[in-house]
Design an enzyme around this catalytic site. Structure first.
Site, mmCIF file in Angstrom:
data_model
loop_
_atom_site.group_PDB
_atom_site.id
_atom_site.type_symbol
_atom_site.label_atom_id
_atom_site.label_comp_id
_atom_site.label_asym_id
_atom_site.label_seq_id
_atom_site.Cartn_x
_atom_site.Cartn_y
_atom_site.Cartn_z
ATOM 1 N N HIS A 129 11.300 18.096 -15.159
ATOM 2 C CA HIS A 129 12.744 18.368 -15.131
ATOM 3 C C HIS A 129 13.274 18.803 -16.485
ATOM 4 O O HIS A 129 14.262 19.511 -16.571
ATOM 5 C CB HIS A 129 13.499 17.165 -14.572
ATOM 6 C CG HIS A 129 13.394 17.139 -13.098
ATOM 7 N ND1 HIS A 129 12.392 16.462 -12.451
ATOM 8 C CD2 HIS A 129 14.086 17.803 -12.153
ATOM 9 C CE1 HIS A 129 12.499 16.690 -11.166
ATOM 10 N NE2 HIS A 129 13.517 17.489 -10.945
ATOM 11 N N ARG A 176 23.342 17.596 -3.864
ATOM 12 C CA ARG A 176 22.243 16.720 -3.456
ATOM 13 C C ARG A 176 22.540 15.292 -3.874
ATOM 14 O O ARG A 176 23.058 15.057 -4.972
ATOM 15 C CB ARG A 176 20.947 17.201 -4.104
ATOM 16 C CG ARG A 176 19.716 16.482 -3.569
ATOM 17 C CD ARG A 176 18.445 17.117 -4.078
ATOM 18 N NE ARG A 176 18.274 16.875 -5.501
ATOM 19 C CZ ARG A 176 17.254 17.369 -6.216
ATOM 20 N NH1 ARG A 176 16.353 18.140 -5.626
ATOM 21 N NH2 ARG A 176 17.141 17.106 -7.489
ATOM 22 N N GLU A 213 10.096 18.584 0.758
ATOM 23 C CA GLU A 213 9.349 18.566 -0.502
ATOM 24 C C GLU A 213 8.217 17.551 -0.483
ATOM 25 O O GLU A 213 7.557 17.315 -1.481
ATOM 26 C CB GLU A 213 10.289 18.319 -1.687
ATOM 27 C CG GLU A 213 11.214 17.149 -1.549
ATOM 28 C CD GLU A 213 12.208 17.042 -2.705
ATOM 29 O OE1 GLU A 213 12.053 17.729 -3.714
ATOM 30 O OE2 GLU A 213 13.142 16.230 -2.584
ATOM 31 N N ASP A 252 8.215 19.772 -5.887
ATOM 32 C CA ASP A 252 7.586 18.527 -5.454
ATOM 33 C C ASP A 252 6.563 18.788 -4.357
ATOM 34 O O ASP A 252 5.546 18.100 -4.278
ATOM 35 C CB ASP A 252 8.649 17.534 -4.957
ATOM 36 C CG ASP A 252 9.286 16.797 -6.126
ATOM 37 O OD1 ASP A 252 8.543 16.397 -7.033
ATOM 38 O OD2 ASP A 252 10.521 16.646 -6.135
ATOM 39 N N ARG A 278 3.659 17.089 -11.781
ATOM 40 C CA ARG A 278 4.300 18.298 -12.319
ATOM 41 C C ARG A 278 4.746 18.129 -13.770
ATOM 42 O O ARG A 278 5.029 19.107 -14.448
ATOM 43 C CB ARG A 278 5.495 18.691 -11.432
ATOM 44 C CG ARG A 278 6.542 17.622 -11.369
ATOM 45 C CD ARG A 278 7.523 17.860 -10.246
ATOM 46 N NE ARG A 278 8.733 18.513 -10.707
ATOM 47 C CZ ARG A 278 9.851 18.580 -9.994
ATOM 48 N NH1 ARG A 278 9.880 18.073 -8.767
ATOM 49 N NH2 ARG A 278 10.911 19.167 -10.447
ATOM 50 N N CYS A 322 14.644 26.350 -2.945
ATOM 51 C CA CYS A 322 15.318 26.106 -4.227
ATOM 52 C C CYS A 322 14.385 25.564 -5.298
ATOM 53 O O CYS A 322 14.845 25.109 -6.337
ATOM 54 C CB CYS A 322 16.519 25.185 -4.038
ATOM 55 S SG CYS A 322 16.091 23.571 -3.387
HETATM 56 C C1 PEP Z 1 11.868 20.658 -5.858
HETATM 57 O O1 PEP Z 1 11.210 19.615 -5.827
HETATM 58 O O2 PEP Z 1 11.367 21.791 -5.646
HETATM 59 C C2 PEP Z 1 13.305 20.626 -6.166
HETATM 60 C C3 PEP Z 1 14.052 21.701 -6.076
HETATM 61 O O3 PEP Z 1 13.827 19.450 -6.585
HETATM 62 P P1 PEP Z 1 13.622 18.844 -8.055
HETATM 63 O O4 PEP Z 1 12.984 19.904 -8.904
HETATM 64 O O5 PEP Z 1 14.956 18.430 -8.538
HETATM 65 O O6 PEP Z 1 12.713 17.677 -7.808
HETATM 66 MG MG MG Z 2 12.244 17.681 -5.771
#
Ligand code: PEP
Ligand code: MG
Length: 599
Positions: free
Chosen positions: A209, A352, A454, A478, A488, A525
C-alpha cells in the site's frame, strides 16, 4: 518495474553511489536526502492501572518480537550486499539482535513497567536512557559508541510499540527526499508532494500500500533497496529514478544533467496528455470505457477531476484511521466522505468500508487488531468490521448520510462468503432505519452494495455472490497475492508476483462472466487497471469500467483511444488458452507493440 538488480553501493569511489531496487512509482525526483532513522522520538508517558500491567508487559513482548523480526529481515538484506559495508552492517545488526534478546535490557524494561506502573514506551525510554548514560561514561571509545546502538534499539522498540513510525515530515525543506528503513502507508499519507520530492526504503514490495500511495501522490519511489541506509547521509544530493528502480547518491555533474533532461522530457509528456482530459475513452471501433480514479485521501479529488476521472471507483477509507490514536466518529467520517461526494459534483463515488489489517495498520485500532502469525489471512477488512459492529455501523451511517449529497456506492473488501454480504446488508438497512427515525437525510434510494472480488474463493463463488451483490469490483492486487501465495508487500518474493499467471487470469475471467450473466456492473480497481500494458487484456476479457491511481489515467486513456476492441477480444481468447505466464506476457506485449491493437 520489478527487477531486483544486484546492488553495488561502492560502484564509484569518487563519490557517486548507485543503488538498485524496485521502482514502484514512476518519475524522476532530484533533491536533498533526509535520512529518517536516527531522529529523536517524542514519547507519551502515562500510568497503567494495576489490572492492566500484565497486558502492558504482553504488548511490550509483542513489540520485542516484531523488532526482532525486523532486524532479522534486515540481516537477510545485508547478506546480499558485498564488501566491507556488508560486514560492518552485519556486525551492527547482530549487536541489535543480541540486545533485543538480552535478559538484562528486556527484563529491565519489563520490571520498570511493573514497578513504575507506566506504559511500555515510557519504560523503554527510561531504561535505554540509563543504559546509554552508563556506556557514555566509559573510558573505552568502543564501549562509549555502544551507547548510540542501545539508543537505536530503544527507538526501534518504541516504533514497534506505537506503530506510528517517525511522525510527520512537516519540518522538511521543499525538495526533500525521504530515505528510511521502512515507509508505511500511514507515513506516506503525511507526505506533501509540494515538499517531499520522492522516497526510498530498504523494505517493501511493489504492490504494497505504500507503493500504491506513492503512485497516487505522484511521488517517485524506489523500495526494497539493500544497503541503502549506510550509503546515504542527510544532506546528500539524491536522484530517485522511480521508473528504472535506481537511486543515485551524490551524482556526477554529467549524471545530474542527464537526469534533469529526462525529468523535463517526462514533464512535457505528462503535460501533453492533459489534452485528453475531456476526450471520452472510446476505442477505435466505438466501444466506450468508463475510467474512474482510486482515491487514498480526500485531498486528491481536485487531481481526479483534473485528469478527467468519471467518478471514484474506489475510495479507500483507511486514511480516516491513520496517524491518530482515537477512532473517528460517525460525524467526522460523514464530513470527510460528504466532501468527496460533493467535490465529485454528481459523478459516482464508490466508498469502501475499512480495509485495515495486513500491511495497512492503524494505531487507533490497536486494541481491536491482535497480532497474528499470518496477518493477511487474519482478522482484517470485512472480518474486522463484522466483529466490531460499532465500527461498521458508524461507517455505514456516515456513508448513507454522505449519499444524500450525490451518487454513492458502498463496497466491501475481502468478502469470501454470501453470508458476509447479507449481514452487511442487514446492518445497512437497520442503520438506514435508525437514521430516518432521527430525521437525518440519507441516500434515497439506498446505495448499491458491492463486493470486492479479491480472494480466490470469492472468484470461484462469483455466481453465488452475484445473487446478493449489486456490483463487483475486482481487486487484482490481493487476488494475485492470495492465488499465488506471494506477499504483495514482501520485497524478497516481489519477482514472483505476477498478475499474468494463468490462474489469476482464469479467476478474473470467471468473475467477469458471472457478473455479465447476472447483469450486474463490474469494474477492475487493482493496480493493473492503471498500467496500459494490461488494458487490452482486461477489456478483451469483457470489463468496461476501470478504476486506477489517478496519475495513470491519461496514459490508459491514450491506450484505449488506439485500441481495436474486437482485436483485443480475440487476443484475450488466445491468451486464455495458454498455461504459461511467459507465453501470455509475450502474446500481450506483441499485441501492444502492434500499436493499434493487433489488426
Ligand atoms: C486490490 O486488492 O486489488 C485492491 C484494489 O484493494 P487494496 O489494494 O486496497 O487491497
Ligand atoms: Mg485488496
Amino acid at each position: 518495474m520489478k527487477t531486483d538488480k544486484p546492488t553495488d553501493p561502492t560502484a564509484n569511489k569518487q563519490g557517486q553511489r548507485i543503488f538498485d531496487g524496485l521502482g514502484v512509482s514512476p518519475g524522476i525526483a532530484i533533491g536533498t536526502a533526509y535520512l529518517r532513522e536516527g531522529g529523536d522520538l517524542q514519547v507519551a508517558e502515562y500510568q497503567v492501572p494495576a489490572g492492566k500491567i500484565e497486558a502492558e508487559v504482553e504488548r511490550f513482548r509483542e513489540a520485542v518480537a516484531r523488532s526482532q523480526r525486523q532486524v532479522g529481515k534486515l540481516q537477510g538484506k545485508a547478506k546480499r550486499i558485498h564488501g566491507t559495508a556488508a560486514e560492518e552492517l552485519g556486525f551492527l545488526l547482530e549487536a541489535h539482535i543480541q540486545m533485543l534478546k538480552s535478559g538484562s535490557l528486556i527484563g529491565g524494561i519489563e520490571r520498570r513497567i511493573e514497578s513504575a506502573r507506566c506504559n511500555a514506551e515510557a519504560a523503554v525510554m527510561a531504561e535505554i536512557g540509563e543504559v546509554a548514560k552508563n556506556f557514555a561514561a566509559m573510558d573505552d571509545p568502543y564501549l562509549r559508541s555502544r551507547g548510540q546502538e542501545v539508543r537505536e534499539v530503544g527507538l526501534r522498540l518504541v516504533r514497534s510499540l506505537t506503530r506510528t513510525n517517525y511522525g510527520s515530515f512537516g519540518h522538511l525543506a521543499p525538495g526533500s527526499i525521504v530515505i528510511a528503513e521502512e515507509i508505511t502507508p500511514a507515513d506516506t499519507a503525511l507526505m506533501d508532494p509540494q515538499q517531499i520530492a520522492g522516497f526510498a526504503s530498504v523494505l517493501g514490495g511493489a504492490e504494497s500500500h505504500t507503493a500504491i500511495m506513492a503512485r497516487s501522490l505522484g511521488l517517485p519511489a524506489v523500495i526494497g533497496v539493500a544497503g541503502l541506509i549506510s550509503g546515504i547521509n542527510t544532506g546528500d544530493t539524491v536522484i530517485i529514478d522511480g521508473s528504472g528502480g535506481r537511486i543515485i547518491v551524490e551524482p556526477t555533474a554529467k549524471c545530474l544533467g542527464d537526469y534533469e533532461a529526462k525529468r523535463r522530457a517526462l514533464a512535457r509528456e505528462t503535460k501533453s496528455l492533459t489534452r485528453l482530459r475531456d476526450v471520452p475513452a472510446v476505442t477505435r471501433d466505438g466501444a466506450e470505457v468508463v475510467l474512474q480514479a482510486n482515491l487514498e485521501l480526500p485531498r486528491e479529488v481536485a487531481q481526479a477531476l483534473a485528469v478527467g476521472a468519471q467518478g471514484v471507483g474506489l475510495l479507500r477509507t483507511e486514511f480516516l484511521f491513520m496517524n491518530r490514536e482515537d477512532l473517528p466518529d460517525e460525524d467526522e467520517q460523514y464530513q470527510q466522505l460528504a466532501e468527496v461526494v460533493a467535490g465529485m459534483a454528481g459523478r459516482p463515488v464508490t466508498v469502501r468500508t475499512l480495509d485495515i489489517g495486513g500491511d495497512k495498520v492503524s494505531s487507533a485500532l490497536g486494541e481491536h487488531i491482535v497480532e497474528s502469525m499470518n496477518p493477511a489471512l487474519g482478522l482484517r477488512a470485512i472480518r474486522l468490521s463484522l466483529r466490531e459492529r460499532k465500527l461498521l455501523d458508524a461507517q455505514l451511517a456516515a456513508m448513507l448520510r454522505a449519499g444524500a449529497h450525490g451518487p454513492l456506492r458502498i463496497l466491501l473488501p475481502m468478502i469470501s462468503t454470501v453470508t458476509e454480504v447479507q449481514e452487511v446488508r442487514k446492518a445497512m438497512l437497520a442503520t438506514a432505519k435508525r437514521l430516518r427515525r432521527r430525521g437525518v437525510a440519507i441516500a434515497d434510494p439506498l446505495p448499491p452494495l458491492g463486493v470486492m472480488i479479491e480472494i480466490p474463493g470469492a472468484a470461484l463463488a462469483a455466481d453465488a455472490l452475484a445473487n446478493v451483490a449489486d456490483f463487483f469490483a475486482i481487486g487484482s492486487n490481493d487476488l494475485t497475492m492470495y492465488t499465488l501465495a506471494i506477499d504483495r508487500g514482501e520485497e524478497q518474493v516481489a519477482h514472483l508476483y505476477n498478475p499474468l499467471h494463468p490462474a489469476v487470469l482464469r479467476l478474473i475471467q470467471f468473475t467477469i462472466q458471472a457478473a455479465l450473466r447476472a447483469r450486474i456492473p463490474i469494474s477492475l480497481c487493482g493496480e493493473i487497471a492503471g498500467d496500459p500494458r494490461f488494458t487490452a487484456l482486461i477489456l478483451g476479457l469483457g470489463v468496461r469500467e476501470l478504476s486506477m491511481t489517478m496519475n495513470a489515467l491519461p496514459r490508459v486513456k491514450n491506450r484505449i483511444l488506439g485500441l481495436d476492441m474486437q482485436a483485443a477480444t480475440r487476443r484475450a481468447e488466445v491468451i486464455m488458452d495458454q498455461h504459461d505466464s511467459g507465453r501470455i506476457a509475450a502474446l500481450l506485449d506483441d499485441f501492444n507493440e502492434l500499436g493499434v491493437g493487433g489488426a
